[in-house]
Write a protein that holds these residues in place. Structure first.
Motif, PDB file in Angstrom:
ATOM      1  N   VAL A  41       3.180   2.098  -3.531  1.00  0.00           N
ATOM      2  CA  VAL A  41       3.867   1.208  -2.593  1.00  0.00           C
ATOM      3  C   VAL A  41       4.501   2.066  -1.500  1.00  0.00           C
ATOM      4  O   VAL A  41       5.450   2.806  -1.764  1.00  0.00           O
ATOM      5  N   ARG A  88       6.086  -9.037   7.816  1.00  0.00           N
ATOM      6  CA  ARG A  88       5.994  -8.438   6.484  1.00  0.00           C
ATOM      7  C   ARG A  88       4.579  -8.549   5.912  1.00  0.00           C
ATOM      8  O   ARG A  88       4.042  -7.575   5.352  1.00  0.00           O
ATOM      9  N   GLU A 128       2.311  -5.413   4.790  1.00  0.00           N
ATOM     10  CA  GLU A 128       1.881  -5.259   3.400  1.00  0.00           C
ATOM     11  C   GLU A 128       0.361  -5.239   3.280  1.00  0.00           C
ATOM     12  O   GLU A 128      -0.190  -4.611   2.366  1.00  0.00           O
ATOM     13  N   ASP A 129      -0.338  -5.907   4.204  1.00  0.00           N
ATOM     14  CA  ASP A 129      -1.797  -5.934   4.180  1.00  0.00           C
ATOM     15  C   ASP A 129      -2.421  -4.719   4.863  1.00  0.00           C
ATOM     16  O   ASP A 129      -3.653  -4.640   4.994  1.00  0.00           O
ATOM     17  N   PRO A 138       6.916  -2.976  -5.815  1.00  0.00           N
ATOM     18  CA  PRO A 138       7.205  -3.606  -4.517  1.00  0.00           C
ATOM     19  C   PRO A 138       8.530  -4.365  -4.514  1.00  0.00           C
ATOM     20  O   PRO A 138       9.122  -4.563  -3.449  1.00  0.00           O
ATOM     21  N   ARG A 190       5.487 -12.269  -4.801  1.00  0.00           N
ATOM     22  CA  ARG A 190       4.905 -11.703  -3.581  1.00  0.00           C
ATOM     23  C   ARG A 190       4.914 -12.729  -2.465  1.00  0.00           C
ATOM     24  O   ARG A 190       5.280 -12.425  -1.314  1.00  0.00           O
ATOM     25  N   ARG A 239       8.517 -13.148  -1.159  1.00  0.00           N
ATOM     26  CA  ARG A 239       8.934 -12.039  -0.297  1.00  0.00           C
ATOM     27  C   ARG A 239       8.350 -12.184   1.095  1.00  0.00           C
ATOM     28  O   ARG A 239       9.014 -11.897   2.104  1.00  0.00           O
ATOM     29  N   ARG A 240       7.107 -12.652   1.183  1.00  0.00           N
ATOM     30  CA  ARG A 240       6.457 -12.772   2.485  1.00  0.00           C
ATOM     31  C   ARG A 240       7.053 -13.888   3.346  1.00  0.00           C
ATOM     32  O   ARG A 240       6.873 -13.883   4.566  1.00  0.00           O
ATOM     33  N   TYR A 266      11.117  -6.949   8.099  1.00  0.00           N
ATOM     34  CA  TYR A 266      10.677  -5.749   7.377  1.00  0.00           C
ATOM     35  C   TYR A 266      11.473  -4.568   7.898  1.00  0.00           C
ATOM     36  O   TYR A 266      11.523  -4.305   9.101  1.00  0.00           O
TER      37      TYR A 266
END
Length: 396
Positions: free
Chosen positions: A143, A180, A184-185, A201, A270, A273-274, A279
């Motif tokens: 991460v 974010r 993350e992607d 994460p 997940r 969080r998104r 971020y």
């Protein structure tokens, strides 16, 4: 006798050249003068501990600190400079609790900050997480913790952290910075921005909420990381979403409950969080292992004595007397918290004239306490009594 000693320490060499500091106009509130004797818990506090934390802010006023965050309102700067000079005249020896109390009473006047919307002040808590990490990926450390990207432009056109929306260039156009989900992607992968790698994460998410962390490396060393800007998207408290969806009762909401939800259902965690598109980026600091997290004022924070405030309304280094009943020992408990604290930090979620985040220190125990704090109380600003006539403000 003690009062005489403090009065001598506080007295300037040229009293006639002093000006009285007027209470500031703080948008969205009114300031109500109160007497020190009317502050519940004032006399019982450890003012010597508050004095030491105040001296840390004074040091930041005298010299350029190694780490400076967003500038705060300069309203009380001249008065604080004068109060710092009075503190220096007390000498190098730490004063007793009583002398420290008399120092604050001689050099400041208390004003309760009352929001125009009615009601009381609102307090939350924060802390510095300690997490497992590495300086290179592998062995489960996959991460990434990203440093601030060079192409991040705040909406004002400059690189100042925490100053509004953020943009990036895409061809000839300026577009919003990656959110974010995009980061993350992999939107920032391959650019050499990684300052550390974590296993979890969820640890990164809570680091970003707190704005700092101690990363425990495999060889036992500790890497100190601190906030270095964000992607410009609004911060959305995910706990509010869990409450609104009936997943966690309001009275049980805490950071521990948020973590438990994310760990119980990683995919739902997940996705949650998104929904907070904000971020945070980090940078490494050269801090000793015992020093507190670095505050936006540029000084290490003191557990139980430092607070984060709305930097647009308040001046770093200002003493604030916090009075609230908080669940310090366990969830659901209610214990008196009556403490003089110093404004040394800020945060994107700390908005309003009577709003403060209380710093509780480092590690799991501090995190458990901080995560339970969502409570009302009173916020009493200590306004400096005097400033040198004609002294310009020194915004920090």
């Amino acid at each position: 006798m003690l009062l005489s000693l403090v009065a001598v320490a506080a007295a300037p060499a040229h009293a006639a050249m002093l000006s009285v500091v007027a209470p500031p106009d703080i948008a969205g509130s009114k300031l109500v003068p109160v007497a020190f004797g009317a502050l519940d818990g004032w006399a019982a506090d450890d003012h010597a501990a508050a004095f030491q934390t105040f001296l840390n802010s004074c040091a930041a006023r005298r010299a350029s600190p190694a780490e400076v965050g967003p500038a705060s309102a300069p309203t009380l700067a001249a008065g604080l400079t004068h109060a710092c000079a009075a503190a220096a005249r007390l000498g190098a020896t730490t004063p007793s609790r009583e002398v420290a109390r008399l120092f604050f009473e001689a050099n400041f006047r208390p004003y309760r900050v009352v929001p125009d919307t009615g009601g009381e002040a609102f307090f939350t808590g924060y802390y510095e997480p300690e997490v497992a990490g590495a300086l290179a990926p592998g062995n489960g450390f996959d991460v990434p913790v990203y440093g601030r990207p060079a192409d991040l432009l705040m909406s004002g056109g400059g690189p100042t952290p925490n100053s509004g929306g953020a943009l990036r260039r895409e061809g000839d156009a300026l577009v919003p910075y990656f959110d974010r989900a995009a980061i993350e992607d992999g939107a920032l992968a391959g650019r050499g921005l990684e300052v550390a790698w974590l296993k979890d994460p969820i640890d990164l998410f809570f680091m970003q909420i707190q704005g700092s962390a101690r990363v425990r490396l495999p060889d036992g060393r500790v890497l100190r990381l601190n906030y270095d800007g964000y992607n410009g998207h609004p911060y959305l408290p995910v706990g509010r979403l869990l409450i609104a969806r009936g997943l966690v009762p309001r009275e049980e909401m805490s950071m521990d409950r948020i973590r438990a939800f994310m760990e119980a259902d990683p995919e739902a965690g997940r996705a949650l969080r998104r929904e907070n598109r904000s971020y945070v980026f980090f940078k490494a600091l050269d801090l000793g292992g015992e020093a507190g997290a670095m505050g936006a004022e540029g000084v290490p924070l003191t557990a139980g004595r430092s607070i984060a405030v709305d930097r647009r309304l308040h001046t770093y280094g200002t003493p604030v007397f916090v009075a609230a009943d908080l669940p310090l020992s366990a969830p659901g408990s209610s214990e008196p918290f009556r403490r003089l604290m110093i404004a040394q930090d800020t945060g994107s979620a700390i908005v309003g004239p009577a709003r403060a985040d209380l710093y509780f220190g480092t590690g799991l125990e501090a995190g458990a306490v901080a995560g339970r704090i969502r409570h009302s109380g009173s916020f009493t600003l200590l306004v400096p009594r005097f400033a040198a006539a004609g002294t310009p403000g020194h915004p920090r």
